[in-house]
Motif scaffolding. Structure first.
Motif, PDB file in Angstrom:
ATOM      1  N   LEU A 131      -0.432   9.092  -8.811  1.00  0.00           N
ATOM      2  CA  LEU A 131       0.893   9.409  -8.256  1.00  0.00           C
ATOM      3  C   LEU A 131       1.507  10.618  -8.952  1.00  0.00           C
ATOM      4  O   LEU A 131       2.034  11.525  -8.298  1.00  0.00           O
ATOM      5  CB  LEU A 131       1.821   8.198  -8.358  1.00  0.00           C
ATOM      6  CG  LEU A 131       1.588   7.094  -7.336  1.00  0.00           C
ATOM      7  CD1 LEU A 131       2.207   5.780  -7.813  1.00  0.00           C
ATOM      8  CD2 LEU A 131       2.149   7.493  -5.976  1.00  0.00           C
ATOM      9  N   THR A 132       1.430  10.644 -10.262  1.00  0.00           N
ATOM     10  CA  THR A 132       1.984  11.775 -11.014  1.00  0.00           C
ATOM     11  C   THR A 132       1.283  13.077 -10.637  1.00  0.00           C
ATOM     12  O   THR A 132       1.940  14.094 -10.393  1.00  0.00           O
ATOM     13  CB  THR A 132       1.877  11.520 -12.527  1.00  0.00           C
ATOM     14  OG1 THR A 132       2.631  10.345 -12.845  1.00  0.00           O
ATOM     15  CG2 THR A 132       2.413  12.693 -13.323  1.00  0.00           C
ATOM     16  N   THR A 152       6.377   2.475  -8.139  1.00  0.00           N
ATOM     17  CA  THR A 152       7.385   3.236  -7.382  1.00  0.00           C
ATOM     18  C   THR A 152       8.308   4.034  -8.295  1.00  0.00           C
ATOM     19  O   THR A 152       8.910   5.012  -7.860  1.00  0.00           O
ATOM     20  CB  THR A 152       8.221   2.317  -6.471  1.00  0.00           C
ATOM     21  OG1 THR A 152       8.843   1.322  -7.263  1.00  0.00           O
ATOM     22  CG2 THR A 152       7.377   1.704  -5.383  1.00  0.00           C
ATOM     23  N   ASP A 153       8.391   3.644  -9.567  1.00  0.00           N
ATOM     24  CA  ASP A 153       9.226   4.394 -10.513  1.00  0.00           C
ATOM     25  C   ASP A 153       8.734   5.837 -10.669  1.00  0.00           C
ATOM     26  O   ASP A 153       9.534   6.757 -10.871  1.00  0.00           O
ATOM     27  CB  ASP A 153       9.258   3.697 -11.876  1.00  0.00           C
ATOM     28  CG  ASP A 153       7.867   3.523 -12.491  1.00  0.00           C
ATOM     29  OD1 ASP A 153       6.941   3.100 -11.767  1.00  0.00           O
ATOM     30  OD2 ASP A 153       7.721   3.806 -13.689  1.00  0.00           O
ATOM     31  N   VAL A 154       7.422   6.053 -10.560  1.00  0.00           N
ATOM     32  CA  VAL A 154       6.871   7.404 -10.663  1.00  0.00           C
ATOM     33  C   VAL A 154       7.414   8.249  -9.510  1.00  0.00           C
ATOM     34  O   VAL A 154       7.928   9.352  -9.718  1.00  0.00           O
ATOM     35  CB  VAL A 154       5.319   7.385 -10.643  1.00  0.00           C
ATOM     36  CG1 VAL A 154       4.758   8.790 -10.578  1.00  0.00           C
ATOM     37  CG2 VAL A 154       4.784   6.628 -11.843  1.00  0.00           C
ATOM     38  N   TYR A 171      10.934  11.861  -8.863  1.00  0.00           N
ATOM     39  CA  TYR A 171      10.858  13.149  -8.172  1.00  0.00           C
ATOM     40  C   TYR A 171      11.972  13.300  -7.133  1.00  0.00           C
ATOM     41  O   TYR A 171      12.511  14.386  -6.956  1.00  0.00           O
ATOM     42  CB  TYR A 171       9.486  13.328  -7.504  1.00  0.00           C
ATOM     43  CG  TYR A 171       8.376  13.497  -8.503  1.00  0.00           C
ATOM     44  CD1 TYR A 171       8.025  14.758  -8.958  1.00  0.00           C
ATOM     45  CD2 TYR A 171       7.697  12.392  -9.018  1.00  0.00           C
ATOM     46  CE1 TYR A 171       7.017  14.926  -9.897  1.00  0.00           C
ATOM     47  CE2 TYR A 171       6.680  12.543  -9.953  1.00  0.00           C
ATOM     48  CZ  TYR A 171       6.352  13.803 -10.391  1.00  0.00           C
ATOM     49  OH  TYR A 171       5.357  13.967 -11.330  1.00  0.00           O
ATOM     50  N   TYR A 172      12.300  12.219  -6.465  1.00  0.00           N
ATOM     51  CA  TYR A 172      13.320  12.277  -5.410  1.00  0.00           C
ATOM     52  C   TYR A 172      14.753  12.162  -5.929  1.00  0.00           C
ATOM     53  O   TYR A 172      15.690  12.543  -5.252  1.00  0.00           O
ATOM     54  CB  TYR A 172      13.052  11.210  -4.343  1.00  0.00           C
ATOM     55  CG  TYR A 172      11.905  11.589  -3.444  1.00  0.00           C
ATOM     56  CD1 TYR A 172      12.040  12.618  -2.524  1.00  0.00           C
ATOM     57  CD2 TYR A 172      10.687  10.933  -3.528  1.00  0.00           C
ATOM     58  CE1 TYR A 172      10.991  12.979  -1.700  1.00  0.00           C
ATOM     59  CE2 TYR A 172       9.631  11.281  -2.708  1.00  0.00           C
ATOM     60  CZ  TYR A 172       9.790  12.305  -1.795  1.00  0.00           C
ATOM     61  OH  TYR A 172       8.742  12.658  -0.981  1.00  0.00           O
TER      62      TYR A 172
END
Length: 146
Positions: A68-69, A106-108, A112-113
């Motif tokens: 994800l990152t 989902t924290d990752v 970003y958002y």
């Protein structure tokens, strides 16, 4: 009167043929992360048409937090090429081979958002184009009118 109607119909058809002849094309601004690889597969990493940026699926594999990152970092790089950020994103499509792992991290995504969530679709699939990838995300972003 019949001659006038025939003339109008012929002019209308000529306009349709002209429009379909490729004479009226849209301007596209393309961005590549890996031009050689993208050319081999037949796509561009991103295409900007008007104020809208369409970003192709960006992939990664390995453990999901790292994947994800990597993907969001690459997406951030692509957005930056157009002077955009995640706050310009209006639609996100996420494809994964393990949706439960995505949900655990989902924290990752949220960092970003920064609370400015786009419309989103998350789908678990059997496999991705790249055999070692477990995650692919595509975006649509809109730049403000100038």
């Amino acid at each position: 009167m019949k001659k006038l109607v025939t003339t109008v119909v012929v002019l209308m058809l000529a306009g349709v043929v002209y429009a379909q002849s490729g004479q009226s094309t849209i301007e596209k601004q393309k961005f590549n992360l890996s031009k050689e690889g993208e050319d081999n597969a037949g796509y561009a990493q991103a295409v900007k048409a008007g104020n809208t940026i369409y970003i192709s699926g960006t992939v990664a594999g390995g453990d999901m937090a790292t994947a994800l990152t990597k993907v969001y970092d690459r997406l951030q790089q692509t957005l930056a090429a157009y002077g955009a950020t995640f706050q310009n994103v209006v639609k996100e499509n996420l494809y994964t081979t393990d949706i439960d792992e995505v949900k655990k991290h989902t924290d990752v995504r949220k960092k970003y958002y920064k609370g400015d969530w786009p419309a989103a679709t998350w789908v678990q699939i059997q496999r991705l184009y790249s055999p070692n990838a477990s995650l692919e995300i595509e975006l649509v972003a809109v730049l403000p009118d100038k």
